[in-house]
Design an enzyme around this catalytic site. Structure first.
Site, short mmCIF file in Angstrom:
data_model
loop_
_atom_site.label_atom_id
_atom_site.label_comp_id
_atom_site.label_asym_id
_atom_site.label_seq_id
_atom_site.Cartn_x
_atom_site.Cartn_y
_atom_site.Cartn_z
CE LYS A 149 -4.47 1.51 1.79
NZ LYS A 149 -5.09 1.65 0.48
CD GLU A 182 -6.17 -3.40 -6.58
OE1 GLU A 182 -6.72 -3.57 -5.48
OE2 GLU A 182 -4.96 -3.18 -6.71
CG LEU A 207 -4.21 -3.17 -1.01
CD1 LEU A 207 -2.72 -3.03 -0.69
CD2 LEU A 207 -4.94 -1.89 -0.68
N1 PDD Z 1 -8.08 2.43 -0.86
N2 PDD Z 1 -7.39 -1.59 -3.83
C1 PDD Z 1 -6.80 -0.38 -3.86
C2 PDD Z 1 -5.94 -0.03 -5.03
C3 PDD Z 1 -7.01 0.53 -2.80
O1 PDD Z 1 -6.43 1.73 -2.84
C4 PDD Z 1 -7.86 0.16 -1.72
C5 PDD Z 1 -8.10 1.08 -0.57
C6 PDD Z 1 -8.46 -1.10 -1.74
C7 PDD Z 1 -9.35 -1.58 -0.63
O2 PDD Z 1 -8.61 -1.82 0.56
P1 PDD Z 1 -9.31 -1.68 1.99
O3 PDD Z 1 -10.51 -2.55 1.99
O4 PDD Z 1 -8.25 -2.15 2.94
O5 PDD Z 1 -9.66 -0.23 2.16
C8 PDD Z 1 -8.18 -1.95 -2.80
C9 PDD Z 1 -8.14 3.40 0.20
C10 PDD Z 1 -9.43 3.42 0.91
C11 PDD Z 1 -7.73 4.75 -0.38
O6 PDD Z 1 -6.75 4.78 -1.10
O7 PDD Z 1 -8.37 5.75 -0.08
#
Ligand code: PDD
Length: 285
Positions: A149, A182, A207
């Site tokens: 991330k 995704e 991710l």
């Molecule tokens: N985004 N895939 C990507 C590329 C992401 O940036 C995110 C999360 C997710 C989902 O992950 P999670 O369920 O842990 O939030 C999948 C966050 C919310 C953001 O960049 O704002």
């Protein structure tokens, strides 16, 4: 009330919050982040977000500036000082400030940390989920390490902007073989005509979303069948339902893909039911 940010050990006014021009996050996107939902003043799935942060930091050989307990205090305090009951906290750690040089700085350079918090309108979010969102697809053009991330989000930024310009809310990346990886800031799911829930395995190309992981528990609890496999755009067009997941959107129904309605063009019943139960299975503290 003025907003407050936490920056390297101090709570400062949000409008004065700043990092150094030679912060490696600013210069190289040499940083990692997490977004955690706040609900009823509590952090949702803090433990899992912290574990993923630790993993990201290890993969990038980056030091974390504080312990899990200390970080938990800062996240809560930042939410509290901003009077966030329903919203998100954002946490970013970078490799610190050093004269610009691509290779790592000296080991003594302290990582930088920033935490912000923001209220989100719960009613507006529910309203959005009742409407569902439109999605477009864009070619996958990110580096192979999207499991980390990192704040290097330029392809995601461009994809989201393309969605916006197309009147959509999210863009799904599609790999060269035609499979959806995704969304630009969400994980992607479909429900097949025979009711199976399909989402891509997290070992490659995506991710590992925290929301995704919790939702798998909800799927099991609702006695639904999960197929962890990649799906194509064609399959998504023909699906009964589609939805995306993330910490800020929880489960958001997708009602069209590239202008084609999904199912009957309204939020699907499965997505709505999963969304309703989500917080029963998420950890809250
Ligand atoms: N985004 N895939 C990507 C590329 C992401 O940036 C995110 C999360 C997710 C989902 O992950 P999670 O369920 O842990 O939030 C999948 C966050 C919310 C953001 O960049 O704002």
């Amino acid at each position: 009330m003025s907003r407050i940010a936490y920056v390297n050990g101090r709570y400062v006014r949000h409008r004065d919050a700043a990092v150094h021009v030679e912060d490696r996050g600013y210069q190289f996107a040499d940083g990692i982040y997490e977004v955690c939902e706040v609900r009823g003043g509590r952090l949702v799935d803090e433990r899992r977000h912290f574990e993923r942060l630790v993993r990201s930091s290890r993969e990038l050989r980056m030091r974390l500036p504080m312990s899990r307990a200390a970080l938990g205090v800062v996240l809560r305090e930042t939410a509290r000082r901003n009077r966030v009951r329903e919203g998100i906290v954002y946490l970013q750690v970078t490799r610190g400030v050093a004269p610009r040089d691509h290779a790592f700085p000296a080991p003594g350079v302290a990582p930088s940390i920033v935490v912000t918090a923001r209220s989100l309108d719960l009613a507006a979010r529910e309203g959005a989920a009742e409407e569902g969102i439109a999605v477009i697809t864009v070619p996958e053009n990110r580096w192979p390490r999207v499991d980390i991330k990192s704040v290097g989000l330029l392809p995601n930024v461009l994809a989201k902007q393309a969605a916006r310009e197309a009147g959509a809310k999210e863009a799904w990346f599609v790999d060269p073989a035609g499979y959806v990886t995704e969304g630009s800031s969400t994980n992607a799911w479909i429900v097949t005509r025979d009711g199976k829930i399909v989402t891509r395995p997290a070992d490659q190309g995506i991710l590992r979303g925290i929301t995704r992981g919790v939702l798998m528990d909800v799927v099991a609890a609702q006695h639904l069948t999960l197929e962890e496999r990649a799906f194509t755009v064609e399959e998504a067009y023909a699906a009964r339902e589609a939805f995306v997941t993330s910490a800020s959107q929880i489960v958001m129904p997708v009602v069209s893909i590239n202008g084609r309605p999904v199912g009957n063009g309204a939020p699907g019943l499965t997505a709505v039911a999963l969304r309703q139960d989500f917080h029963k299975y998420a950890e809250s503290a």
